[in-house]
Design a protein around this motif. Structure first.
Motif, PDB file in Angstrom:
ATOM      1  N   ARG A  93      27.762 105.808  75.482  1.00  0.00           N
ATOM      2  CA  ARG A  93      27.733 107.022  74.870  1.00  0.00           C
ATOM      3  C   ARG A  93      28.806 106.897  73.556  1.00  0.00           C
ATOM      4  O   ARG A  93      28.371 107.367  72.432  1.00  0.00           O
ATOM      5  N   GLN A  94      29.578 106.108  73.625  1.00  0.00           N
ATOM      6  CA  GLN A  94      30.418 105.635  72.535  1.00  0.00           C
ATOM      7  C   GLN A  94      29.477 105.327  71.362  1.00  0.00           C
ATOM      8  O   GLN A  94      29.554 105.644  70.025  1.00  0.00           O
ATOM      9  N   LYS A  95      28.539 104.557  71.738  1.00  0.00           N
ATOM     10  CA  LYS A  95      27.831 104.032  70.626  1.00  0.00           C
ATOM     11  C   LYS A  95      26.595 104.872  69.999  1.00  0.00           C
ATOM     12  O   LYS A  95      26.368 105.145  68.901  1.00  0.00           O
ATOM     13  N   VAL A  96      26.238 105.816  70.983  1.00  0.00           N
ATOM     14  CA  VAL A  96      25.493 106.996  70.678  1.00  0.00           C
ATOM     15  C   VAL A  96      26.204 107.973  69.552  1.00  0.00           C
ATOM     16  O   VAL A  96      25.974 108.397  68.764  1.00  0.00           O
ATOM     17  N   GLU A  97      27.468 108.315  70.025  1.00  0.00           N
ATOM     18  CA  GLU A  97      28.132 109.335  69.337  1.00  0.00           C
ATOM     19  C   GLU A  97      28.721 108.628  67.748  1.00  0.00           C
ATOM     20  O   GLU A  97      28.692 109.414  66.773  1.00  0.00           O
ATOM     21  N   ALA A 157      17.891 113.866  61.618  1.00  0.00           N
ATOM     22  CA  ALA A 157      17.160 115.336  61.525  1.00  0.00           C
ATOM     23  C   ALA A 157      16.931 115.564  63.019  1.00  0.00           C
ATOM     24  O   ALA A 157      16.753 116.872  63.304  1.00  0.00           O
ATOM     25  N   SER A 158      16.183 114.732  63.634  1.00  0.00           N
ATOM     26  CA  SER A 158      15.837 114.967  64.919  1.00  0.00           C
ATOM     27  C   SER A 158      17.003 114.395  65.942  1.00  0.00           C
ATOM     28  O   SER A 158      17.561 113.446  65.703  1.00  0.00           O
ATOM     29  N   PRO A 159      17.161 115.181  67.241  1.00  0.00           N
ATOM     30  CA  PRO A 159      18.198 114.772  68.019  1.00  0.00           C
ATOM     31  C   PRO A 159      17.486 113.392  68.853  1.00  0.00           C
ATOM     32  O   PRO A 159      16.368 113.052  68.857  1.00  0.00           O
ATOM     33  N   PRO A 160      18.558 112.408  69.109  1.00  0.00           N
ATOM     34  CA  PRO A 160      18.069 111.368  69.742  1.00  0.00           C
ATOM     35  C   PRO A 160      17.407 111.477  71.098  1.00  0.00           C
ATOM     36  O   PRO A 160      17.614 112.450  71.671  1.00  0.00           O
ATOM     37  N   PRO A 161      16.735 110.725  71.439  1.00  0.00           N
ATOM     38  CA  PRO A 161      16.133 110.715  72.681  1.00  0.00           C
ATOM     39  C   PRO A 161      16.882 110.639  73.974  1.00  0.00           C
ATOM     40  O   PRO A 161      17.808 110.117  73.604  1.00  0.00           O
TER      41      PRO A 161
END
Length: 150
Positions: free
Chosen positions: A129-133, A139-143
């Motif tokens: 989650r930290q890496k994703v944040e 422009a598009s939300p991550p999968p």
């Protein structure tokens, strides 16, 4: 007339040769009142020691003055070490048990190893989650992240 007799013990080997082993003379008294009656008496003889060459048919012969009778004979097969029946039941059982135990241990180890690889630890979802944040917004939300099962 029949109270005195001789007993002969002999054997005939596989070549048909007769070998006398032992003989003895007997004199059996007839008790009063037992005259003119047939009586059967047993006489045992033990052959020792038996060797490999002692195989053959053993006989006893009883001889009165003018009559002789020979028994039916007993066949004896003598071996040096004796006959040992080979049985592999225990060897097969032990081998099968060891094989199944080894397969069970291997399968358990593989399952535990696979579980560690596929199932992350409890603190690993926070790292993901930290890496994703920290990634810049796009422009598009991550999968969506794949589900994590504990």
């Amino acid at each position: 007339k029949y109270t005195k007799f001789s007993i002969f013990y002999f054997w005939i080997n596989s070549l048909g040769q007769r070998t006398y082993i032992h003989n003895r003379s007997e004199n059996v008294p007839i008790p009063s009142g037992k005259e003119n009656k047939t009586v059967t008496l047993s006489y045992n003889h033990r052959i020792t020691p038996l060797e490999n060459i002692s195989s053959g048919t053993y006989y006893c012969k009883v001889k009165w003055n003018d009559i002789q009778k020979i028994g039916k004979g007993v066949f004896v097969l003598a071996r040096g070490t004796g006959y040992i029946e080979t049985s592999y039941k225990w060897e097969i059982l032990v081998t099968l048990t060891v094989l199944l135990a080894a397969l069970s241990i291997t399968a358990t180890a593989l399952l535990l190893w696979k579980r560690k690889v596929l199932c992350p630890r409890k603190n690993q979802p926070n790292i993901l989650r930290q890496k994703v944040e920290t990634q810049p917004p796009s422009a598009s939300p991550p999968p969506p992240a794949p589900p994590v099962y504990d």
